[in-house]
Scaffold this active site. Structure first.
Site, PDB file in Angstrom:
ATOM      1  N   SER A 141     -14.248 -14.452  25.987  1.00 29.60           N
ATOM      2  CA  SER A 141     -13.752 -13.408  26.881  1.00 29.60           C
ATOM      3  C   SER A 141     -13.412 -12.184  26.032  1.00 29.60           C
ATOM      4  CB  SER A 141     -12.550 -13.914  27.688  1.00 29.60           C
ATOM      5  OG  SER A 141     -12.142 -12.946  28.637  1.00 29.60           O
ATOM      6  N   HIS A 148     -17.109 -13.539  29.777  1.00 28.58           N
ATOM      7  CA  HIS A 148     -16.539 -12.879  30.948  1.00 28.58           C
ATOM      8  C   HIS A 148     -16.969 -11.414  30.955  1.00 28.58           C
ATOM      9  CE1 HIS A 148     -12.990 -15.967  30.886  1.00 28.58           C
ATOM     10  NE2 HIS A 148     -14.095 -16.473  31.397  1.00 28.58           N
ATOM     11  N   ASP A 163      -9.599 -20.408  30.364  1.00 28.67           N
ATOM     12  CA  ASP A 163     -10.930 -20.814  30.810  1.00 28.67           C
ATOM     13  C   ASP A 163     -11.676 -21.477  29.655  1.00 28.67           C
ATOM     14  OD1 ASP A 163     -13.141 -21.099  32.449  1.00 28.67           O
ATOM     15  OD2 ASP A 163     -13.912 -19.080  32.029  1.00 28.67           O
TER      16      ASP A 163
END
Length: 351
Positions: free
Chosen positions: A168, A194, A290
């Site tokens: 991310s 992401h 995540d």
């Protein structure tokens, strides 16, 4: 202590909108709004903000030039406000290479729900940026980096193993660095970073130019091939399924998982289920958690798990969560991560 934020944008509408969102959060303090780089320079010196939101397309001095000067004179956490054009996407990745922490597309607010979702996202990115580790500035490499001698992988490894990577905040540059250290001949690599729609194709094209591997945005139902890297499209989950003896992609528009679409957990869970012990997975820099659940399943299925170490992470969130779960076999700083993964894959030919 509140986070001091400076908004830099030539659009009065965007300045006022971002200012309104920032002032609504008690953890943030709006210290100024600048319409151009000259005003921004004065405000940076006067207010010493913790985070700057910076428009790429500005008159007089554009955002990239201002960012370059800022990171040399007074390194500051910067979140880029990017347009959803091909040129805007290119400029965004150049900004990340120059040292920007993160980016977000310009707001398209067609409904109150859009406003609320955008506000939540921009505030989350600002707060994350305030705690990010600012990396030493480095210009985007103009040529493919030739990695030093790497161990040769057996044809069995290349044709049976699957490499999965999740990231991310800070991940675009970390993924580039990692892939540049891989040789041209690798098992298929699947990546969830992401990223909003409109940017992942440009990201894949950038990686394709700057690494020895074939990098593309994943399409639904395509067979995974050795020497190829598949990037999850923005706003779609990427899964891997097994059809006959082949690994194939599956793209879905399902609900957000762990707060994201694409989600690292969705990718890792699917890889664990279809590749099991033939999985080599790495979780890189990023905020949130995540990927931790997916790493747990990969570990449970007998795969090999790696996490980027704290010192080289822009945000040590996702790796920390997976490490806390006790499902990471090796914690490795980014400069050594490719070698560790390759040495593991090379060792499989002796098994």
């Amino acid at each position: 202590m509140t986070i001091k934020v400076l908004v830099v944008d030539d659009s009065a509408l965007i300045r006022n909108l971002l200012g309104q969102m920032i002032e609504a959060d008690s953890e943030l303090s709006l210290v100024g709004m600048a319409a151009d780089a000259y005003m921004a320079k004065d405000m940076v010196n006067q207010h010493r903000p913790d985070v700057i939101t910076l428009d790429i397309e500005m008159p007089k001095v554009d955002g990239l030039t201002f960012l370059d000067r800022l990171m040399k004179a007074r390194p500051t956490a910067v979140v880029m406000i990017s347009s959803l054009t091909e040129e805007g996407a290119d400029a965004t990745f150049n900004a990340l290479a120059l040292g920007a922490v993160d980016f977000i597309p310009k707001p398209k607010l067609d409904s109150p729900q859009d406003f609320n979702e955008y506000q939540d996202l921009i505030l989350e990115k600002i707060k994350s940026a305030a705690h990010a580790k600012l990396k030493t500035q480095r210009a985007a490499p103009a040529v493919v980096v030739q990695p030093s001698h790497k161990p040769a992988l057996s044809s069995r490894v290349i044709n049976t193993q699957l490499v999965a990577i999740g990231a991310s905040t800070g991940g675009t540059e970390a993924i580039l660095s990692l892939l540049q250290q891989f040789p041209a001949v690798m098992p298929p690599i699947v990546i969830t970073q992401h990223m909003p729609p409109g940017f992942t194709r440009t990201f894949a094209e950038r990686l394709n130019k700057l690494t020895r591997l074939n990098v593309k945005q994943a399409e639904d139902g395509e067979r995974l091939l050795p020497c190829y890297v598949y990037i999850a499209p923005g706003d779609q989950h990427l899964e891997v399924i097994k059809v006959g003896g082949s690994f194939k992609t599956r793209l879905t528009q399902g609900d957000k998982v762990s707060g994201h679409r694409p989600s690292v957990d969705v990718l890792f869970n699917s890889v664990a289920e279809c590749a099991g012990a033939n999985t080599t997975a790495a979780i890189l820099t990023g905020m949130g958690k995540d990927g931790a659940d997916g790493m747990a399943l990969i570990d449970e299925q007998g795969g090999k798990t790696f996490a980027q170490g704290e010192q080289s992470c822009v945000v040590f969130g996702m790796p920390r969560e997976a490490i806390k779960r006790g499902v990471i076999h090796h914690v490795v700083e980014l400069p050594q991560l490719a070698d560790k993964m390759l040495n593991y894959l090379a060792s499989l030919k002796r098994d």
